[in-house]
Scaffold this motif. Structure first.
Motif, PDB file in Angstrom:
ATOM      1  N   LYS A  89      -4.567  -7.503  -4.600  1.00  0.00           N
ATOM      2  CA  LYS A  89      -5.757  -8.021  -3.915  1.00  0.00           C
ATOM      3  C   LYS A  89      -6.198  -9.352  -4.504  1.00  0.00           C
ATOM      4  O   LYS A  89      -6.603 -10.263  -3.786  1.00  0.00           O
ATOM      5  CB  LYS A  89      -6.909  -7.016  -4.008  1.00  0.00           C
ATOM      6  CG  LYS A  89      -6.782  -5.830  -3.080  1.00  0.00           C
ATOM      7  CD  LYS A  89      -8.038  -4.970  -3.167  1.00  0.00           C
ATOM      8  CE  LYS A  89      -7.979  -3.822  -2.189  1.00  0.00           C
ATOM      9  NZ  LYS A  89      -9.203  -2.976  -2.266  1.00  0.00           N
ATOM     10  N   PRO A 109      -2.835  -5.169  -0.095  1.00  0.00           N
ATOM     11  CA  PRO A 109      -2.947  -5.867   1.190  1.00  0.00           C
ATOM     12  C   PRO A 109      -1.596  -6.333   1.727  1.00  0.00           C
ATOM     13  O   PRO A 109      -0.662  -6.588   0.967  1.00  0.00           O
ATOM     14  CB  PRO A 109      -3.830  -7.079   0.844  1.00  0.00           C
ATOM     15  CG  PRO A 109      -3.479  -7.377  -0.587  1.00  0.00           C
ATOM     16  CD  PRO A 109      -3.205  -6.040  -1.230  1.00  0.00           C
ATOM     17  N   ARG A 112      -3.031 -11.976   1.989  1.00  0.00           N
ATOM     18  CA  ARG A 112      -4.138 -12.307   1.090  1.00  0.00           C
ATOM     19  C   ARG A 112      -4.501 -13.775   1.255  1.00  0.00           C
ATOM     20  O   ARG A 112      -3.620 -14.640   1.384  1.00  0.00           O
ATOM     21  CB  ARG A 112      -3.716 -12.026  -0.350  1.00  0.00           C
ATOM     22  CG  ARG A 112      -4.827 -12.263  -1.374  1.00  0.00           C
ATOM     23  CD  ARG A 112      -4.315 -12.028  -2.771  1.00  0.00           C
ATOM     24  NE  ARG A 112      -3.385 -13.079  -3.193  1.00  0.00           N
ATOM     25  CZ  ARG A 112      -2.649 -13.004  -4.293  1.00  0.00           C
ATOM     26  NH1 ARG A 112      -2.717 -11.945  -5.070  1.00  0.00           N
ATOM     27  NH2 ARG A 112      -1.838 -13.990  -4.614  1.00  0.00           N
ATOM     28  N   GLN A 242     -12.583 -10.968  -7.985  1.00  0.00           N
ATOM     29  CA  GLN A 242     -11.923 -11.790  -6.963  1.00  0.00           C
ATOM     30  C   GLN A 242     -12.302 -13.265  -7.039  1.00  0.00           C
ATOM     31  O   GLN A 242     -11.895 -14.061  -6.187  1.00  0.00           O
ATOM     32  CB  GLN A 242     -12.219 -11.259  -5.549  1.00  0.00           C
ATOM     33  CG  GLN A 242     -13.651 -11.469  -5.075  1.00  0.00           C
ATOM     34  CD  GLN A 242     -14.547 -10.288  -5.361  1.00  0.00           C
ATOM     35  OE1 GLN A 242     -14.424  -9.645  -6.407  1.00  0.00           O
ATOM     36  NE2 GLN A 242     -15.423  -9.996  -4.426  1.00  0.00           N
TER      37      GLN A 242
END
Length: 270
Positions: A89, A109, A112, A242
């Motif tokens: 991620k 995922p 991305r 993130q």
């Protein structure tokens, strides 16, 4: 006296203006006068022996295999875990692993995105901003869009600006849990007084050496007329979930002008 005036006018420009002027120069293409002679020579050489054709074909096959192995993947790598590595991620989402992981789970995922915005500065007169959108999908493929804007406010020459828009199709060649690297090809459009497209290729790598840090380096070159536009940066990234805090150095060569800048910015994966 006229020569001195011309030289004075040439030097009485900002760095951005000099860069634009150098990119506007077209390369002169010369034509061969002895075209008939060249045609006769090509006809004489068009017939090759059977042996040379076989050897030539063999060398072409070897060259094609070598290029594929270097650019895409060699047969020796097909059984390596990096060959089927999955996108994470965001960096360090899985313990001490970077952009890729060898262990699959349902939360990983299929694609991305990352968006970064960086401020760049050479001195008090020359500043800039850079925005980069990077899309990764199908583990190995990617698409990158980059916007670079430079401003120069020189008390002697006035105000100048220059914008560049780049688009790269990328292949992520190295996909280990500690190191990732890519190559890409695309195009760059330079705005302002240049208003031209050029062929662009790029290379980049990121080393995840110690959580939450990574070291990143990128190089892009655009071919335009008889000049080039080079972009090289090396950055230290600090990852917070993130989000990414970015700091480093960026060198630009636009035509015959060099720009050495520091850069600071933020990024987000989504």
């Amino acid at each position: 006296m006229l020569t001195l005036l011309i030289c004075a006018k040439t030097h009485s420009q900002s760095k951005i203006k000099k860069a634009e002027t150098s990119l506007q120069k077209k390369e002169t293409v010369s034509k061969s006068i002895n075209s008939n002679h060249s045609n006769r020579e090509s006809n004489n050489k068009s017939r090759g022996s059977f042996v040379s054709d076989v050897i030539g074909g063999l060398f072409i096959d070897i060259f094609a295999f070598s290029v594929y192995s270097i650019a895409i993947e060699s047969p020796f790598e097909s059984g390596n875990p990096a060959s089927y590595a999955y996108l994470s991620k965001y960096p360090y989402n899985h313990s001490k692993k970077g952009s890729f992981t060898y262990d699959w789970d349902s939360s990983l995922p299929l694609f991305r995105n990352s968006l970064t915005a960086r401020y760049i500065s050479e001195n008090t007169r020359l500043k800039g901003a850079q925005v980069n959108l990077d899309i990764q999908f199908l583990k190995r493929l990617g698409l990158e869009a980059n916007y670079l804007q430079l401003w120069e406010n020189n008390p002697n020459f006035g105000y100048d600006n220059l914008a560049m828009y780049s688009l790269l199709a990328k292949y992520h060649r190295i996909r280990t849990e500690k190191l990732s690297a890519f190559w890409g090809i695309g195009t760059t459009y330079i705005d302002g007084h240049v208003e031209r497209f050029g062929f662009t290729y790029g290379l980049g790598a990121e080393l995840f050496f110690a959580k939450p840090l990574s070291l990143e380096a990128n190089f892009n070159q655009t071919l335009m007329n008889n000049q080039t536009v080079n972009k090289f940066n090396t950055m230290l990234n600090y990852h917070i979930k993130q989000y990414t805090v970015i700091g480093g150095y960026e060198h630009l060569r636009i035509g015959n002008q060099n720009f050495s800048t520091v850069t600071l910015g933020l990024g987000v994966f989504f």
